[in-house]
Every structure is written in C-alpha cells, then in structure tokens.
Design a protein around this motif. Structure first.
Motif, mmCIF file in Angstrom:
data_model
loop_
_atom_site.group_PDB
_atom_site.id
_atom_site.type_symbol
_atom_site.label_atom_id
_atom_site.label_comp_id
_atom_site.label_asym_id
_atom_site.label_seq_id
_atom_site.Cartn_x
_atom_site.Cartn_y
_atom_site.Cartn_z
ATOM 1 N N CYS A 124 46.725 21.266 87.641
ATOM 2 C CA CYS A 124 47.851 21.262 88.472
ATOM 3 C C CYS A 124 49.181 20.821 87.354
ATOM 4 O O CYS A 124 49.032 19.575 86.961
ATOM 5 C CB CYS A 124 47.718 20.346 89.548
ATOM 6 N N CYS A 127 50.156 17.250 89.540
ATOM 7 C CA CYS A 127 49.364 16.054 89.898
ATOM 8 C C CYS A 127 48.201 16.003 89.027
ATOM 9 O O CYS A 127 47.527 14.964 88.938
ATOM 10 C CB CYS A 127 49.007 15.972 91.302
ATOM 11 N N CYS A 144 47.640 24.387 94.033
ATOM 12 C CA CYS A 144 46.777 22.903 93.916
ATOM 13 C C CYS A 144 46.563 22.702 95.357
ATOM 14 O O CYS A 144 47.456 22.661 96.153
ATOM 15 C CB CYS A 144 47.576 21.954 93.483
ATOM 16 N N GLU A 146 45.483 19.745 96.519
ATOM 17 C CA GLU A 146 46.023 18.656 96.761
ATOM 18 C C GLU A 146 47.531 18.569 96.919
ATOM 19 O O GLU A 146 47.967 17.514 97.800
ATOM 20 C CB GLU A 146 45.734 17.650 95.494
ATOM 21 N N CYS A 147 48.333 19.009 96.159
ATOM 22 C CA CYS A 147 49.720 18.838 96.486
ATOM 23 C C CYS A 147 50.472 20.291 96.531
ATOM 24 O O CYS A 147 51.820 19.970 96.580
ATOM 25 C CB CYS A 147 50.274 17.873 95.336
ATOM 26 N N GLY A 149 51.012 21.946 94.092
ATOM 27 C CA GLY A 149 51.854 22.501 92.864
ATOM 28 C C GLY A 149 51.231 23.877 92.082
ATOM 29 O O GLY A 149 50.154 24.374 92.528
#
Ligand code: AP5
Ligand code: MG
Ligand code: ZN
Length: 208
Positions: A124, A127, A144, A146-147, A149
């Motif tokens: 990513c 992050c 991503c 998680e975020c 991205g």
C-alpha cells in the motif's frame, strides 16, 4: 518478564516483514526495519549519494547510513523485532556492541519460492500494508483493505532486481547467518506454508 529482543534473519521474501508485523502486535514490541526506514528516505542526500540509488539496483546501502538508523531506533526501544539488519559481518559486529539479543531466528525458504513471493508482492502506497497477487489478495484488486490506498509494486521487486538482491544476500548476509549458527544462538524455522503457520512456529521459539 523482560521484553523480547528478537532478530529475524532470512533472504529477501522469506517473510521477515510479514512475521515482524505479527510479532510486534502479539508481544507489544517495536519493529526496527532498515528497509522501511530507507524507503521513507530514498531521496535523502548523504556523502555516499542517496539510499534510493543503491536500493533500486538491489545493492546494500553503505554501513554508516544504516548503522545510524539502527542506533537511533534501539535507543527508543525496550523490546524489538529487528528485520533487515544486520546484512553483513561488519553490521553484525556493530550490532553486538549496541545490544544483546534474546532470540536469533532464521526463516528458511527455498529460492524458487522467494522469487514468486517477491515478484507478486504489492504494498500500500499510503500505509505500507503488504499483499500478494496470489497468496494474499486484497478484497478489491489494487486497493488496500486497511486504508483504501493504492497498491503498488516495490521498485526492487522486478525479476532482474530480485535476482541481484538474492546474489547480494548470498554473498553478504549468508555469512551473518553462519556467524550466529557458529555462535550457537541461531534457531532455524521453516518459512514455508501459510503465514499463520509460520507465526505459530515463531511463537513456539519465543515462548519455548
Ligand atoms: P528490505 O526492505 O529489508 O528487503 P529484503 O531484505 O530484500 O526483504 P523483503 O522486504 O523483500 O522481504 P521480507 O522477508 O520482508 O518479505 P515479506 O514479508 O514482505 O531491504 C530493501 C533494500 O534496502 C535492500 O536491497 C538494500 O538496498 C537496503 N537495505 C535495507 N537494509 C539494509 C542494511 N541493513 N544494510 C544495507 N542496505 C540495506 O513477504 C514477501 C511477499 O511474500 C509478500 O507479498 C507476502 O505477502 C508474501 N508472503 C509472506 N509470507 C508468506 C507465506 N508464508 N506464504 C505465502 N506468501 C507469503
Ligand atoms: Mg521486508
Ligand atoms: Zn493501506
């Protein structure tokens, strides 16, 4: 109980970063990784040039630059997982003057598997979370979990540069592995199989 001071050794793609992330979460440790620190400072001017010039070619960044990163990180850390350092015997000697280690673990993975893991790795851009196009896919390709991205390929993860990194590893870093083996501190763990299985093996070593 004292904090753990863990050194993770292994060739490029062995899963050092993947497992270090799990270990730091499980045992509340600092993740000290010269590779990530250098990537964040790829354009930094030093008397040896910029780190990026070495990294994109798969070569080692000069010792004074990486030693400085490690000293600063060790000062702030009680327990830690060290990942990507030391990579040659001079760095290993430098490290031995800076800190003691509780666990020295070598992640063993055959070379053909390493090339497959590295050329398929995506990270990513925002992050730093790590994925693999086949072994660890994000829910949506290129994005991503998680975020949100964008997932990109590391500049040194092309097949030619991967081969050069493996050559540099054999020449410079295998002697470091041999050094800890002779010292009697090296514990060898298979890095094959799913990341969860590898993590269980590491947990056994650390709690064993
Ligand atoms: P650095 O960033 O340290 O790279 P490296 O040592 O080449 O290791 P990698 O990060 O590529 O592999 P990894 O073991 O962390 O694998 P990962 O968990 O990501 O160094 C980069 C450059 O910086 C160097 O070439 C050098 O120029 C410079 N540098 C850094 N430190 C230096 C130093 N001390 N001195 C001088 N120069 C230095 O996993 C890889 C892939 O496999 C991922 O896609 C992952 O999803 C997948 N994967 C992980 N585990 C598994 C599994 N069990 N099964 C299937 N897939 C898996
Ligand atoms: Mg890594
Ligand atoms: Zn992200």
């Amino acid at each position: 109980m004292a904090d753990h001071r863990i050194l993770l050794l292994g060739p490029p793609g062995a899963g050092k970063g993947t497992q270090a992330t799990r270990l730091t979460a499980e045992y509340d440790l600092d993740h000290i990784t010269t590779g990530d620190a250098l990537r964040q400072n790829k354009e930094m001017e030093t008397e040896y040039g910029t780190p990026g010039e070495y990294m994109d070619a798969g070569e080692l960044v000069p010792d004074p630059v990486v030693n400085e990163i490690v000293v600063a990180a060790l000062e702030d850390a009680d327990g830690f997982v060290l990942d990507g350092y030391p990579r040659n015997l001079d760095q290993a000697e430098f490290l031995s003057e800076e800190t003691d280690l509780d666990h020295v673990v070598f992640l063993d993975v055959p070379e053909d598997v390493l090339v497959e893991r590295l050329t398929g790795r995506r990270v990513c851009d925002d992050c730093g979370a790590t994925y693999h196009v086949e072994f660890d896919r994000p829910e949506e390709a290129g994005v991503c979990d998680e975020c949100g991205g964008e997932l990109v390929q590391r500049e040194d993860d092309t097949e030619d540069t991967v081969r050069e990194r493996l050559r540099v590893y054999r020449e410079n870093t295998e002697p470091v592995v041999e050094h800890y083996r002779e010292e009697g501190t090296l514990v060898e763990v298979s890095g094959e199989g799913a990341p969860d299985d590898v993590f269980e093996r590491l947990r056994d070593v650390i709690e064993g």
